[in-house]
Design an enzyme around this catalytic site. Structure first.
Site, PDB file in Angstrom:
ATOM      1  N   SER A   1       0.844  -1.197   0.000  1.00 23.05           N
ATOM      2  CA  SER A   1       0.000   0.000   0.000  1.00 23.05           C
ATOM      3  C   SER A   1       0.882   1.250   0.000  1.00 23.05           C
ATOM      4  CB  SER A   1      -0.869   0.009   1.252  1.00 23.05           C
ATOM      5  OG  SER A   1      -0.042   0.228   2.377  1.00 23.05           O
ATOM      6  N   LYS A   2       0.220   2.404  -0.160  1.00 27.35           N
ATOM      7  CA  LYS A   2       0.933   3.694  -0.113  1.00 27.35           C
ATOM      8  C   LYS A   2       1.686   3.841   1.198  1.00 27.35           C
ATOM      9  CE  LYS A   2      -0.034   6.832  -3.471  1.00 27.35           C
ATOM     10  NZ  LYS A   2      -1.390   6.977  -3.994  1.00 27.35           N
ATOM     11  N   ARG A   3       1.041   3.401   2.296  1.00 27.90           N
ATOM     12  CA  ARG A   3       1.627   3.548   3.614  1.00 27.90           C
ATOM     13  C   ARG A   3       2.942   2.761   3.727  1.00 27.90           C
ATOM     14  NH1 ARG A   3       1.180   3.929   9.246  1.00 27.90           N
ATOM     15  NH2 ARG A   3       1.599   1.836  10.011  1.00 27.90           N
TER      16      ARG A   3
END
Ligand code: GLU
Length: 493
Positions: free
Chosen positions: A256-258
């Site tokens: 994910s982006k995180r």
């Protein structure tokens, strides 16, 4: 049997930083093209103007060059099938949308964004998948053409077959069969006259003679649409290969982006632009990426040429690839050990320079063999060998005090070492080491104590390349001056 030359393309959208997923597609595209004597093409898919980020296209081109994945055709190198930037190809898409409308495979849709939003809300309430209800599908074509001519706002939608099923073939996944009633009448041409991916990519892959489409598995959902579009034109389909998804470094769940931002904090990155700054080499990065979806042995160390030699699309796998940064370290360190001394020296120079160190080339060539084995990333050279290029070092006073001794006793050891070395006109390591070893014997101290003090005095740090080799490179004058300085520091403590 001779293999037909493949034409492959990487088709990134310039919507952000170049991710390693783009690099992976590009690598496999490149390998396939080179292996078969074909061409590797860069196409910029920039038709979603709201998402285009200034500078992103340049970053993609720079990233591919840094990796050594040189494309045969592309926006900045030209080629026989250009233009290679989709916003420069508008007319081509508009003409093709018209072909589909004229042949009854597509239709203008005049539904307002308001109506579509209401429709979506109602479908959500009924827990249905949002899809177009086909209102404009049944408009009389002549009426529709008149409304278009009168300037009414419209999009072009694909007239998806409603009965039967679509079979799409993926080289890694086999036949994928989808009931046509599950499919949607997707937009092909937007009201701004620009195409969506579903039209632009299909048209370009055909027009550019692409034989193999390698892309991310996020396109599997619209894969049936794409084969229907290609078939509606009556074109031969390319071979389709949907690559595996990337998993989080933990192996659990999609990246994910995180996860991306967390990785940045740890000295790793999934963006190609950061790799060089973090001390990674193109060879290390490519080797790491190569094995994320290509079923060769986990630990295979390969240069780009060796990859070309061994590559085959049959070796690609559909199983998810975990992003394992320890492997990146491993491959980077391994390739660093394979570079010639001259090559590695040239690659290390900018990292010393970045720290404001004035690099002397002759010295650099001498230290490369001493530090090479310790480097995981190129920028590690500064912590292992920065002291070679400093006029003076500033040891932490406490570090100069040997274990089991106090400052005064340590100063005495440094003084004795100084006298021994000062009496040594020939500073080669094989000359300096024996008298100091003899001193260790006589003094009843340990080599760790004596050489530890000397190491910190001369290099300014507790960990360094081999001491006597380092002293030889630093030179007699500088070594003696640094030891003298250490004695003074110890005396002041
Ligand atoms: N522009 C698409 C993307 O960035 C390319 C997909 C493809 O390779 O066809 O995802």
């Amino acid at each position: 049997m001779s293999i037909k030359p493949a034409r492959t393309r990487v088709a990134p959208s310039p919507t952000g930083h170049m991710h390693l997923a783009t690099a992976r597609v590009a690598l496999y595209d490149y390998l396939l093209a080179k292996k078969t004597g074909g061409q590797f093409v860069l196409r910029i898919e920039d038709t979603d103007l709201t998402r285009t980020v200034p500078g992103a296209e340049q970053e993609i081109m720079d990233g591919l060059r840094w990796l050594g994945l040189h494309y045969d055709e592309g926006p900045d190198v030209g080629g026989a099938y250009g233009p290679y930037r989709q916003t420069d190809r508008r007319e081509i898409y508009q003409a093709h949308a018209k072909i589909l409308v004229d042949s009854g495979h597509a239709y203008p849709c005049f539904c307002s964004p308001d109506r579509l939003e209401k429709l979506r809300q109602e479908q959500m309430k009924r827990k249905e998948n949002p899809r177009y209800d086909g209102l404009c599908r049944s408009l009389d074509p002549d009426d529709a053409a008149r409304r278009v001519a009168s300037g009414e706002k419209y999009v072009i939608r694909f007239k998806m077959p409603q009965e039967g099923a679509t079979t799409a073939h993926d080289l890694l996944r086999g036949d994928i069969v989808t009931e046509n009633k599950q499919l949607n009448d997707y937009v092909l041409l937007k009201s701004d006259g620009l195409p969506t991916y579903h039209l632009a990519a299909m048209v370009d892959d055909h027009e550019m003679g692409i034989t193999h489409v390698l892309r991310g598995s996020e396109w599997l959902g619209t894969f049936p649409l794409h084969v229907n579009v290609v078939r509606a034109f009556g074109w031969e389909e390319p071979l389709w290969i949907h690559l595996s998804v990337f998993l989080k470094p933990s192996g659990k769940g999609k990246l994910s982006k995180r996860d991306t931002s967390l990785a940045m904090k740890d000295g790793y990155s999934v963006f190609i632009k950061d790799m060089s700054e973090l001390g990674f080499t193109p060879e290390g990065v490519l080797n790491w990426i190569a094995l994320m979806g290509w079923g060769v042995a986990e630990d295979d160390v390969m240069t780009l040429d060796q990859m070309i030699d061994r590559f085959s699309v049959d070796g690609l796998t559909a199983s998810p690839a975990a992003i394992n940064f320890q492997k990146l370290d491993h491959f980077n360190a391994t390739h660093i050990r394979l570079f010639t001394t001259e090559d590695l020296a040239a690659r290390l120079k900018p990292y010393f320079a970045r720290e404001g160190l004035n690099v002397n080339d002759e010295t650099l060539l001498k230290i490369v063999p001493l530090i090479r084995e310790r480097l995981v990333t190129l920028d590690d050279c500064v912590s292992f060998g920065g002291f070679f290029f400093k006029e003076d070092v500033t040891p932490v006073p406490e570090d100069l005090v040997a274990k089991g001794l106090d400052a005064k006793q340590s100063a005495q050891v440094a003084r004795s070492a100084y006298e021994i070395l000062a009496a040594q006109p020939d500073f080669r390591h094989e000359k300096c080491e024996p008298p100091l070893r003899a001193y260790v014997e006589e003094s009843g101290l340990t080599a760790n104590q004596v050489f530890g003090i000397l190491r910190v005095a001369v290099t300014g740090q507790k960990v360094s390349p081999p001491l006597f080799e380092s002293m030889e490179i630093i030179g007699r004058e500088t070594c003696l001056r640094r030891i003298q300085n250490a004695i003074e520091i110890l005396q002041r403590m």
